[in-house]
Design a protein around this motif. Structure first.
Motif, PDB file in Angstrom:
ATOM      1  N   CYS A 202       0.849  -1.193   0.000  1.00  0.00           N
ATOM      2  CA  CYS A 202       0.000   0.000   0.000  1.00  0.00           C
ATOM      3  C   CYS A 202       0.886   1.244   0.000  1.00  0.00           C
ATOM      4  O   CYS A 202       1.817   1.359   0.806  1.00  0.00           O
ATOM      5  CB  CYS A 202      -0.906  -0.006   1.230  1.00  0.00           C
ATOM      6  N   ILE A 203       0.597   2.155  -0.927  1.00  0.00           N
ATOM      7  CA  ILE A 203       1.270   3.454  -0.965  1.00  0.00           C
ATOM      8  C   ILE A 203       0.291   4.476  -0.404  1.00  0.00           C
ATOM      9  O   ILE A 203      -0.800   4.668  -0.944  1.00  0.00           O
ATOM     10  CB  ILE A 203       1.677   3.843  -2.397  1.00  0.00           C
ATOM     11  N   THR A 204       0.678   5.126   0.685  1.00  0.00           N
ATOM     12  CA  THR A 204      -0.235   6.048   1.349  1.00  0.00           C
ATOM     13  C   THR A 204       0.471   7.354   1.682  1.00  0.00           C
ATOM     14  O   THR A 204       1.659   7.525   1.406  1.00  0.00           O
ATOM     15  CB  THR A 204      -0.835   5.397   2.606  1.00  0.00           C
TER      16      THR A 204
ATOM     17  N   THR B 135      -6.058   9.833   3.743  1.00  0.00           N
ATOM     18  CA  THR B 135      -5.291   8.674   3.301  1.00  0.00           C
ATOM     19  C   THR B 135      -5.056   7.693   4.441  1.00  0.00           C
ATOM     20  O   THR B 135      -5.015   6.478   4.221  1.00  0.00           O
ATOM     21  CB  THR B 135      -3.942   9.105   2.701  1.00  0.00           C
ATOM     22  N   GLU B 136      -4.939   8.187   5.662  1.00  0.00           N
ATOM     23  CA  GLU B 136      -4.726   7.291   6.793  1.00  0.00           C
ATOM     24  C   GLU B 136      -5.955   6.414   7.034  1.00  0.00           C
ATOM     25  O   GLU B 136      -5.837   5.223   7.344  1.00  0.00           O
ATOM     26  CB  GLU B 136      -4.377   8.093   8.048  1.00  0.00           C
ATOM     27  N   ASP B 137      -7.145   6.989   6.884  1.00  0.00           N
ATOM     28  CA  ASP B 137      -8.358   6.194   7.049  1.00  0.00           C
ATOM     29  C   ASP B 137      -8.479   5.143   5.952  1.00  0.00           C
ATOM     30  O   ASP B 137      -8.935   4.017   6.207  1.00  0.00           O
ATOM     31  CB  ASP B 137      -9.588   7.098   7.046  1.00  0.00           C
ATOM     32  N   ARG B 138      -8.097   5.488   4.711  1.00  0.00           N
ATOM     33  CA  ARG B 138      -8.119   4.480   3.645  1.00  0.00           C
ATOM     34  C   ARG B 138      -7.151   3.342   3.965  1.00  0.00           C
ATOM     35  O   ARG B 138      -7.464   2.167   3.758  1.00  0.00           O
ATOM     36  CB  ARG B 138      -7.759   5.131   2.307  1.00  0.00           C
ATOM     37  N   LEU B 139      -5.978   3.707   4.471  1.00  0.00           N
ATOM     38  CA  LEU B 139      -5.004   2.688   4.855  1.00  0.00           C
ATOM     39  C   LEU B 139      -5.555   1.803   5.966  1.00  0.00           C
ATOM     40  O   LEU B 139      -5.448   0.571   5.914  1.00  0.00           O
ATOM     41  CB  LEU B 139      -3.704   3.356   5.305  1.00  0.00           C
ATOM     42  N   LEU B 140      -6.153   2.401   6.995  1.00  0.00           N
ATOM     43  CA  LEU B 140      -6.673   1.631   8.120  1.00  0.00           C
ATOM     44  C   LEU B 140      -7.794   0.706   7.677  1.00  0.00           C
ATOM     45  O   LEU B 140      -7.868  -0.459   8.098  1.00  0.00           O
ATOM     46  CB  LEU B 140      -7.168   2.581   9.211  1.00  0.00           C
ATOM     47  N   GLY B 141      -8.689   1.219   6.828  1.00  0.00           N
ATOM     48  CA  GLY B 141      -9.769   0.384   6.332  1.00  0.00           C
ATOM     49  C   GLY B 141      -9.255  -0.784   5.514  1.00  0.00           C
ATOM     50  O   GLY B 141      -9.737  -1.922   5.643  1.00  0.00           O
ATOM     51  N   PHE B 142      -8.252  -0.516   4.679  1.00  0.00           N
ATOM     52  CA  PHE B 142      -7.648  -1.564   3.858  1.00  0.00           C
ATOM     53  C   PHE B 142      -6.946  -2.604   4.732  1.00  0.00           C
ATOM     54  O   PHE B 142      -7.155  -3.810   4.576  1.00  0.00           O
ATOM     55  CB  PHE B 142      -6.654  -0.932   2.882  1.00  0.00           C
ATOM     56  N   SER B 143      -6.122  -2.131   5.654  1.00  0.00           N
ATOM     57  CA  SER B 143      -5.331  -3.036   6.492  1.00  0.00           C
ATOM     58  C   SER B 143      -6.217  -3.915   7.359  1.00  0.00           C
ATOM     59  O   SER B 143      -5.978  -5.119   7.501  1.00  0.00           O
ATOM     60  CB  SER B 143      -4.372  -2.232   7.375  1.00  0.00           C
ATOM     61  N   HIS B 144      -7.257  -3.304   7.942  1.00  0.00           N
ATOM     62  CA  HIS B 144      -8.139  -4.077   8.812  1.00  0.00           C
ATOM     63  C   HIS B 144      -8.884  -5.139   8.008  1.00  0.00           C
ATOM     64  O   HIS B 144      -8.963  -6.310   8.419  1.00  0.00           O
ATOM     65  CB  HIS B 144      -9.133  -3.161   9.508  1.00  0.00           C
ATOM     66  N   ALA B 145      -9.431  -4.746   6.856  1.00  0.00           N
ATOM     67  CA  ALA B 145     -10.188  -5.706   6.045  1.00  0.00           C
ATOM     68  C   ALA B 145      -9.288  -6.822   5.531  1.00  0.00           C
ATOM     69  O   ALA B 145      -9.686  -7.988   5.488  1.00  0.00           O
ATOM     70  CB  ALA B 145     -10.864  -4.989   4.885  1.00  0.00           C
ATOM     71  N   TRP B 146      -8.054  -6.465   5.148  1.00  0.00           N
ATOM     72  CA  TRP B 146      -7.157  -7.484   4.612  1.00  0.00           C
ATOM     73  C   TRP B 146      -6.723  -8.473   5.696  1.00  0.00           C
ATOM     74  O   TRP B 146      -6.749  -9.687   5.499  1.00  0.00           O
ATOM     75  CB  TRP B 146      -5.936  -6.844   3.972  1.00  0.00           C
ATOM     76  N   SER B 147      -6.336  -7.956   6.851  1.00  0.00           N
ATOM     77  CA  SER B 147      -5.862  -8.836   7.925  1.00  0.00           C
ATOM     78  C   SER B 147      -6.982  -9.712   8.452  1.00  0.00           C
ATOM     79  O   SER B 147      -6.761 -10.856   8.872  1.00  0.00           O
ATOM     80  CB  SER B 147      -5.255  -8.015   9.060  1.00  0.00           C
ATOM     81  N   THR B 148      -8.223  -9.196   8.408  1.00  0.00           N
ATOM     82  CA  THR B 148      -9.360  -9.957   8.898  1.00  0.00           C
ATOM     83  C   THR B 148      -9.732 -11.091   7.950  1.00  0.00           C
ATOM     84  O   THR B 148     -10.031 -12.211   8.375  1.00  0.00           O
ATOM     85  CB  THR B 148     -10.578  -9.039   9.100  1.00  0.00           C
TER      86      THR B 148
ATOM     87  N   VAL C 292      -3.052   2.318  -3.942  1.00  0.00           N
ATOM     88  CA  VAL C 292      -2.522   3.668  -3.728  1.00  0.00           C
ATOM     89  C   VAL C 292      -3.666   4.558  -3.248  1.00  0.00           C
ATOM     90  O   VAL C 292      -4.728   4.610  -3.873  1.00  0.00           O
ATOM     91  CB  VAL C 292      -1.895   4.244  -5.009  1.00  0.00           C
ATOM     92  N   THR C 293      -3.446   5.276  -2.152  1.00  0.00           N
ATOM     93  CA  THR C 293      -4.551   5.949  -1.467  1.00  0.00           C
ATOM     94  C   THR C 293      -4.798   7.391  -1.899  1.00  0.00           C
ATOM     95  O   THR C 293      -5.634   8.061  -1.303  1.00  0.00           O
ATOM     96  CB  THR C 293      -4.325   5.932   0.059  1.00  0.00           C
ATOM     97  N   ASN C 294      -4.056   7.885  -2.916  1.00  0.00           N
ATOM     98  CA  ASN C 294      -4.400   9.215  -3.419  1.00  0.00           C
ATOM     99  C   ASN C 294      -4.136   9.281  -4.916  1.00  0.00           C
ATOM    100  O   ASN C 294      -3.412   8.463  -5.486  1.00  0.00           O
ATOM    101  CB  ASN C 294      -3.682  10.316  -2.621  1.00  0.00           C
ATOM    102  N   ASN C 295      -4.747  10.249  -5.582  1.00  0.00           N
ATOM    103  CA  ASN C 295      -4.770  10.262  -7.037  1.00  0.00           C
ATOM    104  C   ASN C 295      -3.405  10.533  -7.682  1.00  0.00           C
ATOM    105  O   ASN C 295      -2.999   9.840  -8.623  1.00  0.00           O
ATOM    106  CB  ASN C 295      -5.806  11.267  -7.546  1.00  0.00           C
ATOM    107  N   ARG C 296      -2.683  11.519  -7.196  1.00  0.00           N
ATOM    108  CA  ARG C 296      -1.431  11.887  -7.865  1.00  0.00           C
ATOM    109  C   ARG C 296      -0.330  10.857  -7.621  1.00  0.00           C
ATOM    110  O   ARG C 296       0.484  10.583  -8.507  1.00  0.00           O
ATOM    111  CB  ARG C 296      -1.003  13.283  -7.415  1.00  0.00           C
ATOM    112  N   MET C 297      -0.300  10.265  -6.429  1.00  0.00           N
ATOM    113  CA  MET C 297       0.642   9.170  -6.206  1.00  0.00           C
ATOM    114  C   MET C 297       0.274   7.962  -7.069  1.00  0.00           C
ATOM    115  O   MET C 297       1.152   7.199  -7.492  1.00  0.00           O
ATOM    116  CB  MET C 297       0.688   8.791  -4.732  1.00  0.00           C
ATOM    117  N   SER C 298      -1.022   7.786  -7.337  1.00  0.00           N
ATOM    118  CA  SER C 298      -1.447   6.695  -8.216  1.00  0.00           C
ATOM    119  C   SER C 298      -0.843   6.847  -9.600  1.00  0.00           C
ATOM    120  O   SER C 298      -0.381   5.867 -10.210  1.00  0.00           O
ATOM    121  CB  SER C 298      -2.979   6.664  -8.319  1.00  0.00           C
TER     122      SER C 298
END
Length: 334
Positions: A185-187, A195-208, A244-250
């Motif tokens: 994940c690039i955040t 972006t931190e909330d997107r990361l947390l949502g992704f990480s929690h769902a993936w680990s679960t 990737v959690t934001n448009n320009r980094m994407s």
């Protein structure tokens, strides 16, 4: 040296509340907790604070202009928000002043001072940085504010944003359902809740659901940092997908893998035009950007008309748009 006059901030610190709460108590807003109101009035008495009558009457003498405060005019997310705010404001009889802060705290403060001096009717604000931005000049002047996208601690104003935790969850579910098992994940910076909330949502769902946690790479929200992070991902490990959690980094991340044989799958944030034009086309988490701008304008117009109603927060849902970059399943290993 003469003693400076006490301010709303002094009252807020003594009462242990936000400046916005002090302003609501001083303006006899309804639905204020009685204990909080008592603490504020005791703090007013203890500090000797004298409310500014000019500030209290500011809204009645305000202009027919609203301001839109954005941190980065080059970012398509912010420009699309503005493009929806302007027609909605015009239809209600308001003109719009665009304030581009360039992520500079001094410039942001300058704009806030100008907004107060011009007695503007209201502000739609996307703060430059959630760790140091502040809206105290606006709340002290009783200028209605709607926060968009980001949030500030101890600021009681209307807010509209994407449900970013759910966006991250949707990203994890999509990649898992496509058969991917080794995510990176690039955040953005830890201080930015979007972006931190997107990361947390992704990480929690993936680990679960899939076990383990994604590898984490941080950037600064700009193209070059996305490119660098993706280059590091390619060098560091055997990852089969990248969120990737934001448009320009994407965009930067895509550039780093463009033309490579069997690159990791890419799931970007925001449906910018390039995501549809490149090969392979890029799957995205699409935020409801235009709805955000339109509803922010309506929320501000309603707040100007009804200044004493309780502040509210509205969260909008994203959706996954599946394209070629995640459609083929994991690339072959080795």
């Amino acid at each position: 040296m003469p003693r400076s006059e006490p301010t709303v901030r002094d009252v807020a610190e003594r009462a242990g509340v936000s400046s916005a709460t002090v302003s609501r108590v001083m303006n006899d807003a309804p639905n204020v907790d009685k204990q909080l109101a008592r603490r504020v009035r005791e703090a007013v008495k203890a500090t000797g604070y004298v409310p500014n009558a000019a500030g209290r009457s500011l809204r009645a003498r305000s202009s027919s202009q609203i301001a839109v405060l954005i941190p980065d005019a080059d970012n398509p997310y912010f420009s699309q928000v503005v493009s929806e705010v302007e027609p909605a404001a015009r239809s209600a009889g308001y003109s719009v002043m665009l304030c581009h802060t360039g992520n500079e705290p001094d410039q942001e403060q300058t704009y806030l001072d100008q907004i107060v001096a011009r007695r503007m009717a209201g502000v739609i604000a996307i703060p430059s940085d959630e760790s140091w931005s502040g809206l105290t000049p606006l709340t002290e002047a009783n200028i209605p504010v709607v926060l968009v996208d980001r949030r500030l601690p101890d600021v009681e104003v209307d807010r509209i944003a994407t449900d970013n935790m759910d966006a991250g969850r949707q990203a994890a579910v999509h990649l898992r359902d496509q058969g991917f098992r080794r995510p990176a994940c690039i955040t953005g910076p830890e201080t930015l809740t979007t972006t931190e909330d997107r990361l947390l949502g992704f990480s929690h769902a993936w680990s679960t659901s899939a076990g383990g946690a994604p590898a984490l790479y941080r950037g600064d929200l700009h193209f070059d940092s996305g490119y660098t992070a993706m280059t590091d991902i390619l060098n560091d490990g055997d990852f089969d997908c990248v969120f990737v959690t934001n448009n320009r980094m994407s965009a930067g991340a895509f550039q780093a893998i463009r033309g490579l044989p069997n690159p990791p799958a890419l799931l970007a944030t925001d449906d910018d035009i390039w995501t549809r034009l490149v090969t392979p086309s890029v799957s995205v988490i699409q935020q409801p950007i235009r709805d955000t701008g339109r509803l922010a304008a309506q929320m501000l117009i309603n707040r100007i008309a009804a200044p004493n109603e309780m502040p509210r927060t509205t969260l909008l849902s994203s959706k996954v748009i599946k394209r070629e970059s995640t459609a083929g399943g994991p690339p072959p290993r080795g």
